[in-house]
Design a protein around this motif. Structure first.
Motif, short mmCIF file in Angstrom:
data_model
loop_
_atom_site.label_atom_id
_atom_site.label_comp_id
_atom_site.label_asym_id
_atom_site.label_seq_id
_atom_site.Cartn_x
_atom_site.Cartn_y
_atom_site.Cartn_z
N UNK A 122 0.80 -1.22 0.00
CA UNK A 122 0.00 0.00 0.00
C UNK A 122 0.83 1.26 0.00
N UNK A 123 2.09 1.17 0.45
CA UNK A 123 2.96 2.34 0.46
C UNK A 123 3.35 2.78 -0.95
N UNK A 124 3.07 1.94 -1.94
CA UNK A 124 3.38 2.30 -3.32
C UNK A 124 2.34 3.21 -3.94
N UNK A 125 1.23 3.46 -3.24
CA UNK A 125 0.15 4.26 -3.81
C UNK A 125 0.62 5.64 -4.29
N UNK A 126 1.40 6.39 -3.51
CA UNK A 126 1.83 7.71 -4.01
C UNK A 126 2.64 7.64 -5.30
N UNK A 127 3.53 6.64 -5.40
CA UNK A 127 4.32 6.51 -6.62
C UNK A 127 3.44 6.21 -7.82
N UNK A 128 2.41 5.39 -7.61
CA UNK A 128 1.51 5.04 -8.71
C UNK A 128 0.67 6.23 -9.14
N UNK A 129 0.14 6.98 -8.19
CA UNK A 129 -0.70 8.12 -8.56
C UNK A 129 0.13 9.24 -9.19
#
Length: 210
Positions: free
Chosen positions: A155-162
């Motif tokens: 879930x910590x990857x969300x900022x990189x994806x957005x």
């Protein structure tokens, strides 16, 4: 829960064919990218499974880390002979998402476990190092339409994806490991519900929310 289905990658002939298929057009760019990551980090890192969508994937299913048994196949795959692999086969089959539409990867893509060590959570430094490698993979997925993050660390990857794909749906679900799915019947239900939502997004007309 663990589905009682024989793991395809336990068969040496199937594993050899998958390894050979890393040179296929939909996989070769990813294989080169991952090999460059190995050289840069100096760490062992599995390849994505050529039976899945590779660079043609529309759904990124991001797990957390390769398990200690990763060297046995060298692939991130639902077909690995592990309890998590068995659960993934069950959940993905139930939602009917085509393999050609999926890429399964890890938020921390390199092996963090010493030989013979038990599975553990990645450290903060390992999470940061792993997430720094994600944009290079995203650059190779021109058709990517939705991401599903499995587990708290993924879930910590969300900022990189957005940041990389503004407006792209990013969904979160529990990790499919039996460590989590066996804790409550609600966990498998949540996993199935999120994957069903992702399938609906893939089926929706472009620009229309499911």
């Amino acid at each position: 829960m663990t589905a009682p289905v024989t793991a395809p990658l336990a068969d040496p002939a199937i594993l050899a064919a998958r390894r050979a298929a890393l040179a296929a057009p939909h996989m070769a760019p990813l294989a080169r990218c991952i090999d460059a990551m190995r050289r840069t980090t100096g760490r062992a890192m599995p390849d994505a499974d050529p039976a899945d969508g590779g660079t043609g994937a529309r759904l990124l299913l991001l797990l957390e880390t390769p398990g200690p048994s990763m060297p046995a196949t060298g692939l991130v795959s639902r077909d690995n002979p592990t309890p998590t692999g068995a659960n993934l086969r069950h959940f993905l089959a139930a939602t009917g998402i085509a393999r050609a539409d999926i890429l399964i990867w890890n938020a921390v893509p390199f092996l963090i476990h010493a030989p013979g060590a038990r599975n553990r959570a990645p450290t903060r430094a390992e999470r940061a190092a792993g997430l720094s490698l994600l944009p290079a993979v995203l650059d190779l997925l021109p058709r990517l339409a939705v991401a599903v993050l499995a587990g708290r660390f993924a879930g910590l990857a969300a900022p990189a994806l957005t940041t990389a794909r503004p407006g792209m749906p990013v969904l979160a679900m529990p990790h499919p490991s039996p460590t989590y799915t066996c804790t409550s019947p609600e966990v498998p239900r949540r996993i199935l519900a999120v994957l069903a939502a992702a399938a609906g997004l893939l089926d929706a007309p472009r620009g229309v929310a499911a």
